[in-house]
Write an enzyme that holds these catalytic residues in place. Structure first.
Site, PDB file in Angstrom:
ATOM      1  N   SER A  15     -32.599  -0.751 -71.571  1.00 55.93           N
ATOM      2  CA  SER A  15     -31.769  -0.953 -70.374  1.00 55.93           C
ATOM      3  C   SER A  15     -32.571  -0.670 -69.101  1.00 55.93           C
ATOM      4  O   SER A  15     -32.346  -1.309 -68.068  1.00 55.93           O
ATOM      5  CB  SER A  15     -30.492  -0.115 -70.431  1.00 55.93           C
ATOM      6  OG  SER A  15     -30.776   1.254 -70.295  1.00 55.93           O
ATOM      7  N   ARG A  67     -52.925   8.354 -84.203  1.00 54.65           N
ATOM      8  CA  ARG A  67     -52.475   8.117 -82.827  1.00 54.65           C
ATOM      9  C   ARG A  67     -53.581   7.482 -81.997  1.00 54.65           C
ATOM     10  O   ARG A  67     -53.343   6.633 -81.144  1.00 54.65           O
ATOM     11  CB  ARG A  67     -52.102   9.451 -82.165  1.00 54.65           C
ATOM     12  CG  ARG A  67     -50.691   9.829 -82.405  1.00 54.65           C
ATOM     13  CD  ARG A  67     -50.298  11.107 -81.696  1.00 54.65           C
ATOM     14  NE  ARG A  67     -49.114  11.603 -82.352  1.00 54.65           N
ATOM     15  CZ  ARG A  67     -47.881  11.144 -82.120  1.00 54.65           C
ATOM     16  NH1 ARG A  67     -47.674  10.228 -81.209  1.00 54.65           N
ATOM     17  NH2 ARG A  67     -46.859  11.628 -82.792  1.00 54.65           N
ATOM     18  N   MET A  92     -40.793   6.082 -76.874  1.00 55.47           N
ATOM     19  CA  MET A  92     -40.602   7.395 -77.477  1.00 55.47           C
ATOM     20  C   MET A  92     -41.769   7.808 -78.368  1.00 55.47           C
ATOM     21  O   MET A  92     -41.575   8.241 -79.506  1.00 55.47           O
ATOM     22  CB  MET A  92     -39.271   7.427 -78.244  1.00 55.47           C
ATOM     23  CG  MET A  92     -38.080   7.085 -77.385  1.00 55.47           C
ATOM     24  SD  MET A  92     -37.995   7.984 -75.829  1.00 55.47           S
ATOM     25  CE  MET A  92     -36.823   9.249 -76.264  1.00 55.47           C
ATOM     26  N   ASN A 109     -43.386   7.161 -65.925  1.00 58.56           N
ATOM     27  CA  ASN A 109     -42.356   7.374 -66.951  1.00 58.56           C
ATOM     28  C   ASN A 109     -41.018   7.670 -66.281  1.00 58.56           C
ATOM     29  O   ASN A 109     -40.980   8.142 -65.151  1.00 58.56           O
ATOM     30  CB  ASN A 109     -42.761   8.577 -67.821  1.00 58.56           C
ATOM     31  CG  ASN A 109     -41.778   8.855 -68.944  1.00 58.56           C
ATOM     32  OD1 ASN A 109     -41.288   7.931 -69.602  1.00 58.56           O
ATOM     33  ND2 ASN A 109     -41.466  10.121 -69.188  1.00 58.56           N
ATOM     34  N   HIS A 111     -37.456   9.865 -67.202  1.00 54.70           N
ATOM     35  CA  HIS A 111     -36.905  10.842 -68.129  1.00 54.70           C
ATOM     36  C   HIS A 111     -35.509  11.256 -67.636  1.00 54.70           C
ATOM     37  O   HIS A 111     -35.323  11.454 -66.435  1.00 54.70           O
ATOM     38  CB  HIS A 111     -37.834  12.059 -68.204  1.00 54.70           C
ATOM     39  CG  HIS A 111     -37.344  13.107 -69.157  1.00 54.70           C
ATOM     40  ND1 HIS A 111     -37.435  12.955 -70.534  1.00 54.70           N
ATOM     41  CD2 HIS A 111     -36.736  14.290 -68.943  1.00 54.70           C
ATOM     42  CE1 HIS A 111     -36.909  14.016 -71.112  1.00 54.70           C
ATOM     43  NE2 HIS A 111     -36.485  14.837 -70.171  1.00 54.70           N
ATOM     44  N   GLU A 176     -30.573   6.061 -63.441  1.00 53.55           N
ATOM     45  CA  GLU A 176     -31.911   5.644 -63.899  1.00 53.55           C
ATOM     46  C   GLU A 176     -32.164   4.199 -63.480  1.00 53.55           C
ATOM     47  O   GLU A 176     -33.257   3.842 -63.028  1.00 53.55           O
ATOM     48  CB  GLU A 176     -32.026   5.754 -65.424  1.00 53.55           C
ATOM     49  CG  GLU A 176     -32.008   7.182 -65.948  1.00 53.55           C
ATOM     50  CD  GLU A 176     -32.249   7.241 -67.452  1.00 53.55           C
ATOM     51  OE1 GLU A 176     -33.137   6.538 -67.960  1.00 53.55           O
ATOM     52  OE2 GLU A 176     -31.537   8.012 -68.133  1.00 53.55           O
TER      53      GLU A 176
HETATM   54  C1  GAR Z   1     -33.547   6.532 -71.105  1.00 53.46           C
HETATM   55  O1  GAR Z   1     -32.470   7.403 -70.877  1.00 53.46           O
HETATM   56  C2  GAR Z   1     -34.866   7.178 -70.709  1.00 53.46           C
HETATM   57  O2  GAR Z   1     -34.739   7.984 -69.568  1.00 53.46           O
HETATM   58  C3  GAR Z   1     -35.173   8.001 -71.942  1.00 53.46           C
HETATM   59  O3  GAR Z   1     -34.842   7.161 -73.012  1.00 53.46           O
HETATM   60  C4  GAR Z   1     -33.769   6.316 -72.610  1.00 53.46           C
HETATM   61  C5  GAR Z   1     -34.153   4.888 -72.907  1.00 53.46           C
HETATM   62  O4  GAR Z   1     -33.092   4.005 -72.671  1.00 53.46           O
HETATM   63  N1  GAR Z   1     -36.541   8.415 -71.973  1.00 53.46           N
HETATM   64  C6  GAR Z   1     -36.951   9.608 -72.421  1.00 53.46           C
HETATM   65  O5  GAR Z   1     -36.197  10.430 -72.896  1.00 53.46           O
HETATM   66  C7  GAR Z   1     -38.451   9.868 -72.276  1.00 53.46           C
HETATM   67  N2  GAR Z   1     -38.755  11.211 -72.593  1.00 53.46           N
HETATM   68  P1  GAR Z   1     -33.350   2.461 -72.481  1.00 53.46           P
HETATM   69  O6  GAR Z   1     -34.148   2.008 -73.727  1.00 53.46           O
HETATM   70  O7  GAR Z   1     -31.995   1.831 -72.458  1.00 53.46           O
HETATM   71  O8  GAR Z   1     -34.116   2.248 -71.218  1.00 53.46           O
END
Ligand code: GAR
Length: 218
Positions: A15, A67, A92, A109, A111, A176
């Site tokens: 998203s 990695r 992730m 990034n 978060h 976000e």
């Molecule tokens: C989002 O909330 C992002 O902030 C988080 O994963 C979600 C991804 O949603 N990221 C983290 O936690 C990074 N440490 P999305 O795939 O719908 O963008």
């Protein structure tokens, strides 16, 4: 003027990728998405990239022994595409220190917490359990440690009585989707920059007032 080239790295729903895709459709947006890379073949976000005619690549971490090998493949793909910035959008996987150092100052990034509080996973549950009254999200340049690095922008939302992890996550996610494109525009448009380990802004960049929960004076 040529637009700044972005790669967006995803692992799932995408998203935040969508919010960047939508922003980049505006003719005055200073960046464009050159490619999307997912480390998971079934990531929903790949469909969003396809719908927007953006080249997509799967670099499945399961195909690599280490990695370092995975990050080397990622680096090769990014270098070939000649991107200026790499945006992690729900990507992730921890990146190796070498990879982060190679892309230092060009790796961004998002978060879902007000960093440096609540790094890592299950942040919404942990914020509710801790009883915080303000939550939010952070866009930052990436340092080798997880969810760390110079902060570009943050948006705060209240935690409301009766909130669940899901309702709080939805409130933060809405922000976000506003914050990430806005921060990328500031960096790509050279109105914000990293210097001396912090992000500074041009004087004409405006800021909103304070958010208090409960409201100050109540
Ligand atoms: C989002 O909330 C992002 O902030 C988080 O994963 C979600 C991804 O949603 N990221 C983290 O936690 C990074 N440490 P999305 O795939 O719908 O963008």
């Amino acid at each position: 003027m040529a637009r700044t080239k972005l790669a967006v790295l995803i692992s799932g729903r995408g998203s935040n990728l969508q919010s960047l895709i939508d922003a980049a459709t505006r003719p005055d947006y200073p960046a464009e998405i050159s490619l999307v890379i997912s480390n998971r073949p079934k990531a929903k976000g790949l469909e969003r990239a396809a719908a927007a005619n953006i080249p997509q690549y799967v670099i499945d971490h399961k195909d690599f022994q280490t990695r370092e090998d995975f990050d080397a493949a990622l680096g090769d793909c990014l270098r070939l595409a000649k991107v200026d910035y790499v945006c992690l959008a729900g990507f992730m996987r921890m990146l190796t220190t070498d990879f982060v150092n190679d892309w230092r100052g060009r790796l961004i990034n998002i978060h879902p917490s007000l960093l440096p509080a609540f790094k890592g996973l299950a942040v919404h549950e942990r914020m509710i359990d801790a009883g915080v009254k303000l939550a939010g999200c952070t866009v930052h340049f990436v340092s080798p440690e997880m969810d760390s690095g110079p902060i570009i922008g943050q948006a705060a939302v209240p935690v409301l009585p009766g909130d669940t992890a899901d309702s709080l996550a939805a409130r933060i996610l809405e922000q976000e989707h506003r914050l990430y494109p806005a921060c990328v525009a500031l960096i790509a448009g050279k109105k914000a920059r990293l210097s001396g380990g912090v992000v500074s802004f041009d004087p004409d960049v405006s800021f909103d007032g304070a958010l208090s929960n409960p409201p100050a004076g109540s």
